[in-house]
Design an enzyme around this catalytic site. Sequence first.
Site, PDB file in Angstrom:
ATOM      1  N   TYR A 174       1.163  10.937  -4.030  1.00 33.88           N
ATOM      2  CA  TYR A 174       1.262  11.319  -5.440  1.00 33.88           C
ATOM      3  C   TYR A 174       1.077  12.824  -5.667  1.00 33.88           C
ATOM      4  CZ  TYR A 174       0.865   6.279  -5.761  1.00 33.88           C
ATOM      5  OH  TYR A 174       1.064   4.942  -5.588  1.00 33.88           O
ATOM      6  N   PRO A 191       0.828  -1.213   0.000  1.00 32.61           N
ATOM      7  CA  PRO A 191       0.000   0.000   0.000  1.00 32.61           C
ATOM      8  C   PRO A 191       0.859   1.259   0.000  1.00 32.61           C
ATOM      9  CG  PRO A 191       0.115  -0.926   2.214  1.00 32.61           C
ATOM     10  CD  PRO A 191       0.890  -1.861   1.316  1.00 32.61           C
ATOM     11  N   CYS A 201       0.210  28.659 -16.663  1.00 31.07           N
ATOM     12  CA  CYS A 201      -0.313  29.179 -17.926  1.00 31.07           C
ATOM     13  C   CYS A 201      -1.046  28.074 -18.660  1.00 31.07           C
ATOM     14  CB  CYS A 201       0.832  29.683 -18.784  1.00 31.07           C
ATOM     15  SG  CYS A 201       1.686  30.993 -17.958  1.00 31.07           S
TER      16      CYS A 201
END
Length: 471
Positions: A429, A325, A399
């Site tokens: 992440y 995990p 941008c």
Amino acid sequence: MTRSEAATGMLGVPWSTGVRRRDDGVVAVAGVGVDALAARHGTPAYVLDEADFRARARGYRTAFATAFAEVGTGVDVYYAGKALLTVAVARWAREEGLRVDTASGGELAVALRAGVPGAEIGLHGNNKSDAEILAALDAGVGRIIVDSLVEIDRVAALAASRGVVAPVMVRVTTGVHAGGHEYISTAHEDQKFGLSVNAAPSVALRQAQDAPVGTTDSPAMRALLAVVERPGLRLLGIHSHIGSQILDPAGFEAAAQVVLRLRAELAERTGVLVDDVDLGGGYGIAYLPGEVPLDPDRIAKDVAGAVAAVCGELGTPLPRISIEPGRAVVGPAGLTLYTVGTVKPVALDDGRVRTYVSVDGGMSDNIRPALYEAQYHAELVGRVSDAEPVLARVVGKHCESGDIVVHEVQLPGDVRAGDLLAVPVTGAYGRSMASNYNLLTRPPVVAVAGGTSRVLVRRETVDDLLALDLG
Ligand code: LLP
């Protein structure tokens, strides 16, 4: 009121367990106010609740150890470092009894720097370099998870060059397809990972896979046989990872059945009954208010039951199990703290108004909304407001119009420049997939525990960026 609501005073939202809103309206993480965190470390910042990380790590280890002990075998829990790996995080994992799964030479180096013994580290990767394989062999890693037929020869040759025997697991794809987004589902056929348990359906594909004439063996079986035959390799077992952010236990059970059948078939053909079966990671968590995460106790019991049942049916002894995990250990432990810069109401075609709230980070510190359409929650954390909520979209400063942090969230209508805003559940992440897009500097990782904060990874500076540019 649910337990998490009672704990946080913040309705139905999956904040880490150390998060509270104080009487003065400021949110605190493990006893440190976000105002103090912002003043000391700046924003944006990744904030990690150390006790929450440790509790989740322990929770997974205990749940799986208990459930598998009940059916008569042991478990190793590998923390998947790809979710977030720093030296301190690797140490926490180890102190809580976890091993570390690495997916590159960089992750391996961090785990080793943390003092994790090589024997407690696994190395993954579908295209490991020779240098990465050699680093793993030199560190004496406990397992190299091979991902292709070509790699088997490569690892054997490199092991021979070092005069060692390489401990190897074979990563197979079971055809079980699970998880949130196509990009994070990894056990179906049409992707790059692992070796299929299914024989190639066409002659053309068998030729492309370089299968010996007449063979009906699957790539997975051929890989296992190839490892067994090579004296420089020691076959530890079979590995399967079916995807990420999985909320339905059925996928784990189905994959375990396929892997255990393959193990039995290999034993029948070669007499080699491998000791280890690794079922990978992918345990799903709650990102939004009201979502229900996988419960480690329940999933552990279900998977242990399924493993025991198949082994019983096949008449094979139980293997030792490992799991990997990442997200479920570190995801909920982290939040990202931002400062609001601009606020812009925009009229929608349907007559509604959407308020664009720009923060001082964006897709460079959290690519998941842009990459997977991942949904997050956000809240004002520096004060309380009784202003009417408005439909808001939290965006970054890049941008790019896809630079969205939170697609849709209700925020107080008086949200304004200077407000502190937090996005929960960014521990996994976020930092590990951060970039320098638009040459933004990557935020620090700040750990909070027992009323104090400390920097685990410092904020990048423009000087860091310039130092890489040789002009
Ligand atoms: N083991 C293996 C072999 C893996 O490939 C992964 C994730 C894990 C364990 C850990 O999975 P977890 O428990 O964290 O779900 N970057 C994506 C997910 C891709 C993960 C790839 N492998 C995301 O942001 O959702």
